[in-house]
Design a protein around this motif. Structure first.
Motif, PDB file in Angstrom:
ATOM      1  N   VAL A  58      80.178   4.185  15.021  1.00 13.01           N
ATOM      2  CA  VAL A  58      79.787   4.965  16.204  1.00 13.01           C
ATOM      3  C   VAL A  58      81.019   5.235  17.072  1.00 13.01           C
ATOM      4  O   VAL A  58      81.244   6.365  17.520  1.00 13.01           O
ATOM      5  CB  VAL A  58      78.684   4.242  17.007  1.00 13.01           C
ATOM      6  CG1 VAL A  58      78.435   4.922  18.340  1.00 13.01           C
ATOM      7  CG2 VAL A  58      77.397   4.157  16.200  1.00 13.01           C
ATOM      8  N   ALA A  59      81.824   4.209  17.316  1.00 13.08           N
ATOM      9  CA  ALA A  59      83.015   4.359  18.160  1.00 13.08           C
ATOM     10  C   ALA A  59      84.002   5.364  17.562  1.00 13.08           C
ATOM     11  O   ALA A  59      84.530   6.219  18.276  1.00 13.08           O
ATOM     12  CB  ALA A  59      83.691   3.007  18.366  1.00 13.08           C
ATOM     13  N   LEU A  86      89.263  -2.112  17.918  1.00 14.70           N
ATOM     14  CA  LEU A  86      87.855  -2.094  17.538  1.00 14.70           C
ATOM     15  C   LEU A  86      87.442  -3.370  16.797  1.00 14.70           C
ATOM     16  O   LEU A  86      86.302  -3.507  16.375  1.00 14.70           O
ATOM     17  CB  LEU A  86      87.542  -0.865  16.677  1.00 14.70           C
ATOM     18  CG  LEU A  86      87.692   0.489  17.364  1.00 14.70           C
ATOM     19  CD1 LEU A  86      87.410   1.628  16.383  1.00 14.70           C
ATOM     20  CD2 LEU A  86      86.796   0.611  18.573  1.00 14.70           C
ATOM     21  N   THR A  87      88.356  -4.318  16.673  1.00 15.81           N
ATOM     22  CA  THR A  87      88.102  -5.559  15.947  1.00 15.81           C
ATOM     23  C   THR A  87      86.862  -6.314  16.435  1.00 15.81           C
ATOM     24  O   THR A  87      86.102  -6.818  15.610  1.00 15.81           O
ATOM     25  CB  THR A  87      89.340  -6.480  16.011  1.00 15.81           C
ATOM     26  OG1 THR A  87      90.470  -5.747  15.553  1.00 15.81           O
ATOM     27  CG2 THR A  87      89.164  -7.725  15.179  1.00 15.81           C
ATOM     28  N   PRO A  88      86.603  -6.399  17.757  1.00 18.67           N
ATOM     29  CA  PRO A  88      85.444  -7.179  18.204  1.00 18.67           C
ATOM     30  C   PRO A  88      84.088  -6.573  17.853  1.00 18.67           C
ATOM     31  O   PRO A  88      83.066  -7.217  18.009  1.00 18.67           O
ATOM     32  CB  PRO A  88      85.599  -7.226  19.729  1.00 18.67           C
ATOM     33  CG  PRO A  88      86.986  -6.814  20.022  1.00 18.67           C
ATOM     34  CD  PRO A  88      87.422  -5.967  18.879  1.00 18.67           C
ATOM     35  N   PHE A  89      84.077  -5.347  17.383  1.00 17.00           N
ATOM     36  CA  PHE A  89      82.818  -4.666  17.112  1.00 17.00           C
ATOM     37  C   PHE A  89      82.351  -4.886  15.682  1.00 17.00           C
ATOM     38  O   PHE A  89      83.146  -5.037  14.768  1.00 17.00           O
ATOM     39  CB  PHE A  89      82.972  -3.149  17.352  1.00 17.00           C
ATOM     40  CG  PHE A  89      83.312  -2.799  18.767  1.00 17.00           C
ATOM     41  CD1 PHE A  89      82.327  -2.750  19.730  1.00 17.00           C
ATOM     42  CD2 PHE A  89      84.614  -2.535  19.146  1.00 17.00           C
ATOM     43  CE1 PHE A  89      82.622  -2.430  21.040  1.00 17.00           C
ATOM     44  CE2 PHE A  89      84.929  -2.220  20.448  1.00 17.00           C
ATOM     45  CZ  PHE A  89      83.927  -2.161  21.400  1.00 17.00           C
ATOM     46  N   GLY A  90      81.031  -4.859  15.514  1.00 17.10           N
ATOM     47  CA  GLY A  90      80.447  -4.920  14.180  1.00 17.10           C
ATOM     48  C   GLY A  90      80.661  -3.594  13.457  1.00 17.10           C
ATOM     49  O   GLY A  90      81.074  -2.596  14.054  1.00 17.10           O
ATOM     50  N   TRP A  91      80.328  -3.547  12.171  1.00 16.51           N
ATOM     51  CA  TRP A  91      80.599  -2.356  11.358  1.00 16.51           C
ATOM     52  C   TRP A  91      79.884  -1.119  11.898  1.00 16.51           C
ATOM     53  O   TRP A  91      80.462  -0.037  11.936  1.00 16.51           O
ATOM     54  CB  TRP A  91      80.232  -2.603   9.892  1.00 16.51           C
ATOM     55  CG  TRP A  91      78.757  -2.779   9.663  1.00 16.51           C
ATOM     56  CD1 TRP A  91      78.055  -3.943   9.678  1.00 16.51           C
ATOM     57  CD2 TRP A  91      77.802  -1.751   9.404  1.00 16.51           C
ATOM     58  NE1 TRP A  91      76.723  -3.722   9.453  1.00 16.51           N
ATOM     59  CE2 TRP A  91      76.529  -2.367   9.271  1.00 16.51           C
ATOM     60  CE3 TRP A  91      77.877  -0.366   9.267  1.00 16.51           C
ATOM     61  CZ2 TRP A  91      75.373  -1.648   9.022  1.00 16.51           C
ATOM     62  CZ3 TRP A  91      76.720   0.336   9.007  1.00 16.51           C
ATOM     63  CH2 TRP A  91      75.488  -0.296   8.885  1.00 16.51           C
ATOM     64  N   HIS A  92      78.640  -1.276  12.347  1.00 17.57           N
ATOM     65  CA  HIS A  92      77.888  -0.127  12.859  1.00 17.57           C
ATOM     66  C   HIS A  92      78.533   0.418  14.131  1.00 17.57           C
ATOM     67  O   HIS A  92      78.721   1.631  14.279  1.00 17.57           O
ATOM     68  CB  HIS A  92      76.428  -0.507  13.123  1.00 17.57           C
ATOM     69  CG  HIS A  92      75.614   0.636  13.640  1.00 17.57           C
ATOM     70  ND1 HIS A  92      75.406   0.835  14.984  1.00 17.57           N
ATOM     71  CD2 HIS A  92      74.999   1.661  12.995  1.00 17.57           C
ATOM     72  CE1 HIS A  92      74.679   1.937  15.147  1.00 17.57           C
ATOM     73  NE2 HIS A  92      74.411   2.443  13.960  1.00 17.57           N
TER      74      HIS A  92
END
Length: 162
Positions: A128-129, A118-124
């Protein structure tokens, strides 16, 4: 037959599926739409692959489908997605792929997916993920669907895609 597999993604799951599919077909060019642009004009057949995040395709895939819709409608065309929320598959496909393209598609499939990065994703998006993973893991294992690529290829072979 000269086939383009145009894909995109953030975590590498869709790329992994695209590479596995490419070795099972002949004369394939793999293009990561997040890295380079490609026109489907020079290909006989096109497979588009996208992850699904929050019920949406990767942005570069959305742009590719919109930009080249008229060309893709006149080619052998197929789509696969990587997504872990199986219940929304038909809704996502109906929203993300224009009606004429859906009608023309030889195959549209969900290959499932893994959640390993999940590293490439922003905090929001991470929040959600994580909540989606928690919900979906109660319904089914979060994994690639082992039979999906073979079923996809069987659909392609029905129209002599090779």
């Amino acid at each position: 037959m000269n086939t383009l597999i145009a894909y995109a993604g953030k975590t590498g799951n869709t790329a992994k599926c695209a590479r596995r599919l490419a070795i099972r077909l002949k004369n394939v060019t793999l293009v990561d739409l997040n890295v380079e642009e490609v026109s489907p004009n020079d290909f006989d057949a096109v497979i588009v692959a996208s992850p699904v995040y929050s019920h949406k395709f990767e942005r570069s895939v959305q742009i590719f489908l919109r930009t080249y819709q008229n060309i893709l409608e006149n080619k052998l065309f197929a789509v696969f997605v990587t997504m872990v929320e199986y219940g929304t598959f038909n809704k996502v496909i109906a929203k993300e792929i224009a009606g004429p393209l859906r009608k023309n598609a030889v195959a549209i499939a969900n290959f499932g997916g893994e959640v390993n990065n999940l590293t490439p994703f922003g905090w929001h998006d991470k929040i959600v993920a994580k909540s989606m993973i928690k919900l979906e893991s109660k319904k089914h294992p979060i994994e690639f669907l082992p039979e999906a690529p073979q079923k996809f290829i069987e659909e392609l072979k029905k129209v002599n895609w090779d």
